[in-house]
Enzyme design. Structure first.
Site, PDB file in Angstrom:
ATOM      1  N   GLU A 139       0.830  -1.216   0.000  1.00  0.00           N
ATOM      2  CA  GLU A 139       0.000   0.000   0.000  1.00  0.00           C
ATOM      3  C   GLU A 139       0.860   1.261   0.000  1.00  0.00           C
ATOM      4  O   GLU A 139       2.058   1.224   0.309  1.00  0.00           O
ATOM      5  CB  GLU A 139      -0.941   0.016   1.212  1.00  0.00           C
ATOM      6  CG  GLU A 139      -0.242   0.084   2.552  1.00  0.00           C
ATOM      7  CD  GLU A 139      -1.141   0.657   3.654  1.00  0.00           C
ATOM      8  OE1 GLU A 139      -1.643   1.784   3.493  1.00  0.00           O
ATOM      9  OE2 GLU A 139      -1.306  -0.015   4.690  1.00  0.00           O
ATOM     10  N   LYS A 146      -3.371  -1.636  15.722  1.00  0.00           N
ATOM     11  CA  LYS A 146      -2.932  -0.860  16.891  1.00  0.00           C
ATOM     12  C   LYS A 146      -4.088  -0.716  17.868  1.00  0.00           C
ATOM     13  O   LYS A 146      -5.244  -0.640  17.448  1.00  0.00           O
ATOM     14  CB  LYS A 146      -2.502   0.534  16.445  1.00  0.00           C
ATOM     15  CG  LYS A 146      -1.253   0.533  15.623  1.00  0.00           C
ATOM     16  CD  LYS A 146      -0.648   1.926  15.586  1.00  0.00           C
ATOM     17  CE  LYS A 146       0.648   1.927  14.803  1.00  0.00           C
ATOM     18  NZ  LYS A 146       0.418   2.067  13.356  1.00  0.00           N
TER      19      LYS A 146
HETATM   20  N1  PSU Z   1      -2.844   1.642  10.724  1.00  0.00           N
HETATM   21  C1  PSU Z   1      -1.507   1.638  10.841  1.00  0.00           C
HETATM   22  N2  PSU Z   1      -0.762   2.206   9.857  1.00  0.00           N
HETATM   23  C2  PSU Z   1      -1.323   2.765   8.745  1.00  0.00           C
HETATM   24  C3  PSU Z   1      -2.746   2.725   8.616  1.00  0.00           C
HETATM   25  C4  PSU Z   1      -3.458   2.159   9.615  1.00  0.00           C
HETATM   26  O1  PSU Z   1      -0.993   1.151  11.829  1.00  0.00           O
HETATM   27  O2  PSU Z   1      -0.607   3.284   7.880  1.00  0.00           O
HETATM   28  C5  PSU Z   1      -3.391   3.287   7.371  1.00  0.00           C
HETATM   29  C6  PSU Z   1      -3.666   2.161   6.367  1.00  0.00           C
HETATM   30  O3  PSU Z   1      -3.532   2.679   5.059  1.00  0.00           O
HETATM   31  C7  PSU Z   1      -5.120   1.813   6.637  1.00  0.00           C
HETATM   32  C8  PSU Z   1      -5.683   3.186   6.942  1.00  0.00           C
HETATM   33  O4  PSU Z   1      -5.788   1.186   5.562  1.00  0.00           O
HETATM   34  O5  PSU Z   1      -4.671   3.831   7.711  1.00  0.00           O
HETATM   35  C9  PSU Z   1      -6.984   3.129   7.714  1.00  0.00           C
HETATM   36  O6  PSU Z   1      -7.511   4.405   7.817  1.00  0.00           O
HETATM   37  P1  PSU Z   1      -8.992   4.628   8.411  1.00  0.00           P
HETATM   38  O7  PSU Z   1      -8.893   4.241   9.848  1.00  0.00           O
HETATM   39  O8  PSU Z   1      -9.271   6.070   8.204  1.00  0.00           O
HETATM   40  O9  PSU Z   1      -9.887   3.719   7.627  1.00  0.00           O
END
Ligand code: PSU
Ligand code: MN
Length: 305
Positions: free
Chosen positions: A25, A160
């Site tokens: 990603e 996390k």
């Molecule tokens: N959690 C992490 N590192 C990240 C992300 C999430 O520990 O880089 C990023 C990933 O790209 C994930 C996105 O798909 O955040 C999720 O965002 P949201 O919670 O807004 O859906």
């Protein structure tokens, strides 16, 4: 092929020849780490995949094109732009593509583009999930819905504890997404190897991961599979250090009225600041560890098919 998709020549060749390919990603590059460590890590992750016998495909949206396989220049560009690039989830794709804009792909959009290209395995750091307090905010990451409908195996280090891990597992259960612990019975919590929550199944080899994924596809069950791979022991962080930083980051986010798509990047950046460089080192190591497992699993799938 989808008219908006651009597969790099190397990735195209590997896919045509049935060779293993691993998707990566780009939100982790733009929003997940600071420059220049983000770009250095992205290049190391690609090299780790090559060293383990697979072809890396970093995924992003560049000039409205859905890219499966970014060049080193494109990775450098996304890393330098950082948070200035749009964090692109499923709902962002139509307008970004129609306007010819750039976007960094989250787990959700990386899965979508990987599936369009025919890539089955995707390595990342952490996924999004059900946020703490979701019972009032309704903040549930689109990543969970994507896992429910798109046929890609996502290899991560768990989630996390900025999230409610218990509710995240409940959501995945409802949606029929298998949650696998690689060499563990417990869901890892990104910086730590344990979380107090059990996974659905423990699997100990890339071959068995491949067999389970192939079985899922062959049965026509829609959706992906979530593989949670604990951070290597020597890089894991003390629970109390990380828990304190996360609690403080969440309190600040609430205080500052941080909402929607800003929430996750805000929390990630604050946790990083509050724990100094240690959490960044841990983050880099767990991504490399996931890249290695993803390459081996993509090879096992290629051998079995
Ligand atoms: N959690 C992490 N590192 C990240 C992300 C999430 O520990 O880089 C990023 C990933 O790209 C994930 C996105 O798909 O955040 C999720 O965002 P949201 O919670 O807004 O859906
Ligand atoms: Mn959200």
């Amino acid at each position: 092929m989808n008219q908006y998709l651009s597969i790099s020549p190397q990735v195209q060749q590997a896919l045509q020849q049935g060779q293993p390919v691993v998707a990566l990603e780009s939100t982790i590059i733009s929003h997940g780490m600071p420059y220049p460590q983000n770009v250095q890590t992205a290049m190391r992750v690609e090299q780790t995949i090559r060293d383990n016998g697979a072809v890396p495909a970093t995924i992003a949206i560049i000039g409205g094109r859905l890219k499966a396989g970014c060049t080193a220049e494109e990775i450098e560009y996304l890393g330098r732009q950082g948070q200035a690039v749009t964090k692109a989830s499923r709902r962002d794709l139509p307008v970004l593509v129609a306007r010819g804009l750039d976007g960094a792909t989250t787990v959700t959009t990386t899965m979508i583009i990987a599936a369009m290209a025919g890539i089955k395995v995707f390595a990342t750091g952490g996924i999004g999930g059900v946020h703490r307090g979701a019972e009032t905010t309704m903040d549930i990451s689109a990543d969970l819905e994507e896992l429910a409908q798109t046929p890609v195996m996502v290899i991560c280090a768990g989630a996390k504890s900025i999230l409610d891990l218990g509710l995240t597992l409940e959501y995945l259960e409802t949606k029929g997404v298998p949650v696998i612990g690689y060499g563990t019975d417990e869901l890892p919590a990104f910086y730590t190897r344990t979380s107090g929550h059990k996974v659905d199944y423990r699997i100990d080899t890339p071959e068995e991961l491949a067999q389970a994924f192939i079985a899922k596809m062959a049965m026509g069950l829609k959706g992906g599979m979530l593989v949670t791979n604990p951070i290597p022991e020597q890089y894991s962080m003390p629970h109390d250090v990380i828990d304190r930083a996360i609690d403080q980051a969440i309190a600040e986010a609430t205080e500052q009225g941080i909402k929607g798509k800003q929430t996750t990047p805000f929390l990630l950046a604050r946790v990083k600041e509050l724990t100094g460089g240690d959490s960044l080192d841990a983050n880099i190591q767990l991504v490399l560890n996931n890249a290695r497992l993803a390459a081996l699993t993509a090879r096992a799938i290629a051998t079995l098919q």
